[in-house]
Design an enzyme around this catalytic site. Structure first.
Site, PDB file in Angstrom:
ATOM      1  N   ASP A  41      64.293 -47.708 -38.789  1.00 28.93           N
ATOM      2  CA  ASP A  41      64.366 -48.065 -40.201  1.00 28.93           C
ATOM      3  C   ASP A  41      64.566 -46.805 -41.025  1.00 28.93           C
ATOM      4  O   ASP A  41      63.931 -45.779 -40.757  1.00 28.93           O
ATOM      5  CB  ASP A  41      63.093 -48.798 -40.642  1.00 28.93           C
ATOM      6  CG  ASP A  41      63.295 -49.618 -41.896  1.00 28.93           C
ATOM      7  OD1 ASP A  41      63.515 -49.014 -42.966  1.00 28.93           O
ATOM      8  OD2 ASP A  41      63.232 -50.861 -41.816  1.00 28.93           O
ATOM      9  N   ASP A  63      68.758 -43.463 -39.775  1.00 28.47           N
ATOM     10  CA  ASP A  63      69.866 -44.229 -40.342  1.00 28.47           C
ATOM     11  C   ASP A  63      70.653 -44.878 -39.208  1.00 28.47           C
ATOM     12  O   ASP A  63      70.978 -44.226 -38.208  1.00 28.47           O
ATOM     13  CB  ASP A  63      70.767 -43.264 -41.134  1.00 28.47           C
ATOM     14  CG  ASP A  63      71.813 -43.965 -41.971  1.00 28.47           C
ATOM     15  OD1 ASP A  63      72.183 -45.111 -41.643  1.00 28.47           O
ATOM     16  OD2 ASP A  63      72.280 -43.354 -42.949  1.00 28.47           O
ATOM     17  N   THR A  88      74.194 -63.625 -43.053  1.00 32.20           N
ATOM     18  CA  THR A  88      73.800 -64.460 -44.192  1.00 32.20           C
ATOM     19  C   THR A  88      74.800 -65.574 -44.444  1.00 32.20           C
ATOM     20  O   THR A  88      75.993 -65.430 -44.127  1.00 32.20           O
ATOM     21  CB  THR A  88      73.684 -63.592 -45.464  1.00 32.20           C
ATOM     22  OG1 THR A  88      73.493 -64.429 -46.605  1.00 32.20           O
ATOM     23  CG2 THR A  88      74.957 -62.778 -45.699  1.00 32.20           C
ATOM     24  N   GLU A 147      75.798 -66.211 -47.293  1.00 28.65           N
ATOM     25  CA  GLU A 147      76.578 -65.796 -48.460  1.00 28.65           C
ATOM     26  C   GLU A 147      77.995 -65.348 -48.107  1.00 28.65           C
ATOM     27  O   GLU A 147      78.844 -65.240 -48.995  1.00 28.65           O
ATOM     28  CB  GLU A 147      75.835 -64.699 -49.231  1.00 28.65           C
ATOM     29  CG  GLU A 147      74.538 -65.199 -49.830  1.00 28.65           C
ATOM     30  CD  GLU A 147      73.892 -64.203 -50.771  1.00 28.65           C
ATOM     31  OE1 GLU A 147      74.619 -63.598 -51.583  1.00 28.65           O
ATOM     32  OE2 GLU A 147      72.656 -64.032 -50.703  1.00 28.65           O
ATOM     33  N   TYR A 203      77.805 -57.172 -51.684  1.00 23.29           N
ATOM     34  CA  TYR A 203      76.859 -57.446 -50.598  1.00 23.29           C
ATOM     35  C   TYR A 203      77.448 -58.411 -49.580  1.00 23.29           C
ATOM     36  O   TYR A 203      77.551 -58.116 -48.392  1.00 23.29           O
ATOM     37  CB  TYR A 203      75.547 -58.004 -51.162  1.00 23.29           C
ATOM     38  CG  TYR A 203      74.727 -58.733 -50.130  1.00 23.29           C
ATOM     39  CD1 TYR A 203      74.354 -58.106 -48.943  1.00 23.29           C
ATOM     40  CD2 TYR A 203      74.343 -60.059 -50.310  1.00 23.29           C
ATOM     41  CE1 TYR A 203      73.614 -58.777 -47.981  1.00 23.29           C
ATOM     42  CE2 TYR A 203      73.598 -60.735 -49.363  1.00 23.29           C
ATOM     43  CZ  TYR A 203      73.240 -60.085 -48.193  1.00 23.29           C
ATOM     44  OH  TYR A 203      72.526 -60.749 -47.236  1.00 23.29           O
ATOM     45  N   ASN A 254      68.703 -68.615 -47.455  1.00 25.23           N
ATOM     46  CA  ASN A 254      67.735 -67.742 -48.130  1.00 25.23           C
ATOM     47  C   ASN A 254      66.346 -67.840 -47.520  1.00 25.23           C
ATOM     48  O   ASN A 254      65.788 -68.932 -47.404  1.00 25.23           O
ATOM     49  CB  ASN A 254      67.660 -68.099 -49.613  1.00 25.23           C
ATOM     50  CG  ASN A 254      68.866 -67.619 -50.384  1.00 25.23           C
ATOM     51  OD1 ASN A 254      69.999 -68.000 -50.080  1.00 25.23           O
ATOM     52  ND2 ASN A 254      68.631 -66.786 -51.374  1.00 25.23           N
ATOM     53  N   ILE A 258      61.714 -65.102 -55.255  1.00 26.48           N
ATOM     54  CA  ILE A 258      60.427 -65.781 -55.136  1.00 26.48           C
ATOM     55  C   ILE A 258      59.257 -64.814 -55.299  1.00 26.48           C
ATOM     56  O   ILE A 258      58.343 -65.076 -56.106  1.00 26.48           O
ATOM     57  CB  ILE A 258      60.347 -66.595 -53.831  1.00 26.48           C
ATOM     58  CG1 ILE A 258      61.198 -67.864 -53.968  1.00 26.48           C
ATOM     59  CG2 ILE A 258      58.899 -66.959 -53.485  1.00 26.48           C
ATOM     60  CD1 ILE A 258      61.217 -68.760 -52.740  1.00 26.48           C
ATOM     61  N   GLN A 311      58.835 -63.765 -58.980  1.00 21.79           N
ATOM     62  CA  GLN A 311      58.242 -64.789 -59.846  1.00 21.79           C
ATOM     63  C   GLN A 311      56.746 -64.934 -59.576  1.00 21.79           C
ATOM     64  O   GLN A 311      55.942 -65.056 -60.515  1.00 21.79           O
ATOM     65  CB  GLN A 311      58.951 -66.130 -59.654  1.00 21.79           C
ATOM     66  CG  GLN A 311      60.465 -66.097 -59.728  1.00 21.79           C
ATOM     67  CD  GLN A 311      61.007 -65.463 -61.002  1.00 21.79           C
ATOM     68  OE1 GLN A 311      60.294 -65.291 -61.981  1.00 21.79           O
ATOM     69  NE2 GLN A 311      62.272 -65.086 -60.987  1.00 21.79           N
TER      70      GLN A 311
END
Length: 331
Positions: free
Chosen positions: A33, A57, A120, A122, A147, A176, A188, A191
């Site tokens: 990481d 990296d 993803t 997306e 992204y 998601n 989430i 919020q």
């Protein structure tokens, strides 16, 4: 089994590490990481000696080669993933999501190591609110943001390395995620922590954008199902039939924390904001036999709200800087 988990200090990766240790006593994990703002060492506290953490990296070819050579399996979670950040500065997304994936693929190719690639939904773009369709493994790619376009590029690299070089890989595209250990910049947890701090939640536009929510535990159980049962070279979509619009999510959070459901504010929508995502996970369910634990979004959200309420020491150090960044951007 010796496993390399990239991005294992991030949200989904850290949960994957925890789930793996709980359910598979024969697995030893190395986490690679970069510990950018999204990686949190506290998410891996107390997991030694079965987990070795390496700061580095994924685009560092020498480091990646050494770690891959000592692994039986690579699970690639590491990614720049926040849409707002990609609009402000796309380059880190190209560096990590494209060049980093290329670096990993070359390493697993050299050492003939099994590879699973996390992606993803997306990459498929978005759907109209009244469209009965859902994304499938055959949906054409149509990314909307820096992204999602860099994640689409990484998926295509994996497919090419499978076909051209025989790399033993599978891909999963997930809807998601929500759950413990998610950075407070995300929808989430932002919020939830705002309400806990007595701050009114903010919603882009009218809050009508729909996401297909899945609890992170169910996502990671599906990843293991694909690793163990999936066909090499194939793509599997992961989803739990959890379509909910953003307004309803915020109303649920407010109610679960004892507030009025309408105690939120609307703000200007962000550019290129996708309207709806929806996953058809039929192949994963029928061919591989996976089913989610959290079939009801409300129960999974309740578990998540309780986790953030009970783990302020984990999220509090991130909160001030995150809100300062949003404030500077007028959000």
């Amino acid at each position: 089994m010796r496993m390399l988990v990239t991005g294992g200090a991030g949200f989904i990766g850290a949960n994957f590490v925890h789930t793996t240790l709980e359910e598979r006593p024969d697995v030893e994990i190395t986490v690679l990481d970069a510990f950018t703002y999204a990686g949190n060492e506290a998410s891996l506290t107390g997991l030694e000696p079965r987990v070795t953490v390496v700061k580095g990296d994924i685009a560092d070819a020498e480091l990646v080669d050494r770690l891959v050579a000592d692994s039986d399996l690579v699970v690639h979670f590491a990614a720049e993933s926040h849409n707002d950040n990609s609009l402000a500065n796309p380059w880190p997304f190209v560096q990590t999501n494209v060049i980093g994936t290329y670096t990993l693929l070359e390493a697993v190719r050299r050492h003939e190591v099994r590879y699973h690639h996390i992606s993803t939904d997306e990459v498929y773009g978005d759907l109209e609110l009244d469209d009965p369709a859902r994304f499938t493994e055959n949906t054409p790619y149509n990314p909307s943001s820096p992204y999602s376009s860099t994640k689409a590029a990484s998926d295509l690299l994996v497919r090419a390395w499978v076909r051209s070089f025989g790399v033993r890989a599978t891909i999963s595209n997930c809807s998601n995620n929500y759950g413990p250990y998610q950075h407070v910049e995300k929808f989430i947890p932002r919020q939830i922590t705002n309400v806990l701090d007595g701050v009114r939640p903010k919603l882009y536009g009218q809050g009508l954008n729909v996401r297909d929510w899945i609890h992170v535990t169910d996502h990671n159980r599906a990843v293991w199902t694909i690793i163990e049962k999936g066909q090499l070279g194939e793509t599997y979509l992961i989803g739990a039939d959890g379509e909910v619009d953003n307004r309803t999510v915020v109303e649920m959070i407010l109610q679960q924390l004892g507030q009025d459901a309408d105690a939120f504010d609307l703000v200007t929508d962000r550019p290129g904001h996708d309207m709806r995502y929806a996953i058809d996970a039929t192949r994963l369910r029928t061919e591989l036999g996976w089913t989610p634990i959290y079939e009801d979004f409300r129960s999974g959200l309740s578990q998540t709200v309780a986790w953030y309420r009970d783990n302020e020491a984990w999220w509090r150090p991130q909160k001030q800087a995150t809100e300062a960044k949003y404030a500077a951007a007028g959000q």
